[in-house]
Design an enzyme around this catalytic site. Sequence first.
Site, PDB file in Angstrom:
ATOM      1  N   THR A  71       0.854  -1.203   0.047  1.00 35.95           N
ATOM      2  CA  THR A  71       0.053  -0.064   0.268  1.00 35.95           C
ATOM      3  C   THR A  71       0.829   1.309  -0.014  1.00 35.95           C
ATOM      4  OG1 THR A  71      -1.423  -1.346   1.408  1.00 35.95           O
ATOM      5  CG2 THR A  71      -1.991   1.085   1.163  1.00 35.95           C
ATOM      6  N   ASP A 103      44.002  21.337   6.158  1.00 37.47           N
ATOM      7  CA  ASP A 103      43.353  20.739   7.542  1.00 37.47           C
ATOM      8  C   ASP A 103      43.956  21.260   8.822  1.00 37.47           C
ATOM      9  OD1 ASP A 103      41.803  19.388   9.229  1.00 37.47           O
ATOM     10  OD2 ASP A 103      43.138  17.595   8.841  1.00 37.47           O
TER      11      ASP A 103
HETATM   12  C1  SPV Z   1      39.896  13.775   9.772  1.00 37.31           C
HETATM   13  O1  SPV Z   1      39.134  13.028   9.265  1.00 37.31           O
HETATM   14  O2  SPV Z   1      39.955  14.921   9.735  1.00 37.31           O
HETATM   15  C2  SPV Z   1      40.560  13.121  11.192  1.00 37.31           C
HETATM   16  C3  SPV Z   1      41.259  11.856  11.077  1.00 37.31           C
HETATM   17  O3  SPV Z   1      40.780  14.058  11.936  1.00 37.31           O
HETATM   18  S1  SPV Z   1      42.833  11.938  10.405  1.00 37.31           S
HETATM   19  O4  SPV Z   1      42.596  12.592   8.944  1.00 37.31           O
HETATM   20  O5  SPV Z   1      43.305  10.689  10.162  1.00 37.31           O
HETATM   21  O6  SPV Z   1      43.647  12.713  11.444  1.00 37.31           O
HETATM   22 MG    MG Z   2      40.337  15.745  11.588  1.00 39.06          MG
END
Ligand code: SPV
Ligand code: MG
Length: 431
Positions: A122, A204
Amino acid sequence: MKKVYTCFCTDVIHEGHINIINKAKEYGDVIVGVLNDESMVQFDKFPIASFEERIKMVKDIDGVSEVVVQEEIMYDKIIDKIRPDYVVHGDNWKNGPLKSIRDNVESLLKKYGGSIIDIPYTYNENVKRIDTRMKELKSMPEYRRKRLKQLTDLVPIVKTIEVHSGLTGLIAEKTIVENNGQLSQFDAMWISSLCDSTNKGKPDIELVDMTSRFRTIDDVMEVTTKPIIFDGDTGGLIEHFVYTVRTLERMGVSAVIIEDKTGLKKNSLFGTEVEQTQDSIEHFCEKIKAGKQVQLTEDFMIIARIESLILEQGMDDALKRARAYVEAGADGIMIHSRKKEPDEILEFCDLFRKENTKTPIVVVPSSFNVITEKELSEHGVNIVIYANQLTRSAFPAMEQTAKDILLHHRAKEVDSRLMPIKNIISLIEEL
Ligand code: SPV
Ligand code: MG
């Protein structure tokens, strides 16, 4: 009377279920199995109603003779116990991942001459509206936030995949595979600092600011229901971290992981190739305590990430920190390594588990990717994070397409490996 069996794995009874019961009644006594929480989770149906509520809901349906508990997705045990003459189910199990369940039932019934009755599923406007509402409910902060803690009790290991957009969120939400009679899907999502930054073309190094990181979370939350673990980097200044905790908690994020580094943070996978400074135990404990103090619910988790193995400070240092961070209030410990072999991670887990059986352990097997989820779980790991694989798979595919278009001065040559236009325009469901 003949015995008719059907299994319900739902939080709400709608006309589709009533239709199944009414049809089932025509064949004999109706026994309804209610799937337990552990199996609901594997079935892509995270429960909102408690198990007891679901049992009561089914007992209250007119025409149900008996209610039993079904403890596994596959029907082996329940069919052995009940030996029904008929198993009734909506015909939606004839295709897709659910087909493996139908195949399982078919082979079990064949052994003694039972049969399946497929009832047309349904799917009218009313049922669709109920389905959508239930899904939306699961995306609300109060349900989503606590889901990670609930999962750690329900599954052997919480499988978590990196997401950084609505689209990758949808992949985490919807991908489900059938393998050897088992259904498998991701349980949770990781908002990685590495991938969130990389997808913005930034390094990062805590450069992408929190407002932007929250925006990514929001994009993911708009289209998903699964719990989110946020990569909080170092957590920043203690005075700032408390605000981050409040915001994440309010948004419905389940956990933040902060790492015990200080100063200019670099990605851990650089290890000692770049200068990185580990925080003092005292200062990092202050940060954990401050975060725990401002959080308003029991659901939210602050997970402490130990960088001792990455920075080659030794196992004793890692364990000493784990003890201190738990003492300071950390709800979980993440231990990281960039070795190809998982030995030091497993050693840490075994030693930590000897003295602490409860605190969840999180690992990120990017380098030591030979290890399986089962092995990790046997060493006491509760959450595994596949931290960057979606980004790393998308980039080479996109780069190759760009190169081939430049090479051929047209797009024909790349077309066969692309998602068909028809599929991409129907990928996103409209409300
Ligand atoms: C991320 O994914 O940003 C992490 C894990 O902190 S690592 O890249 O392995 O540090
Ligand atoms: Mg990280």
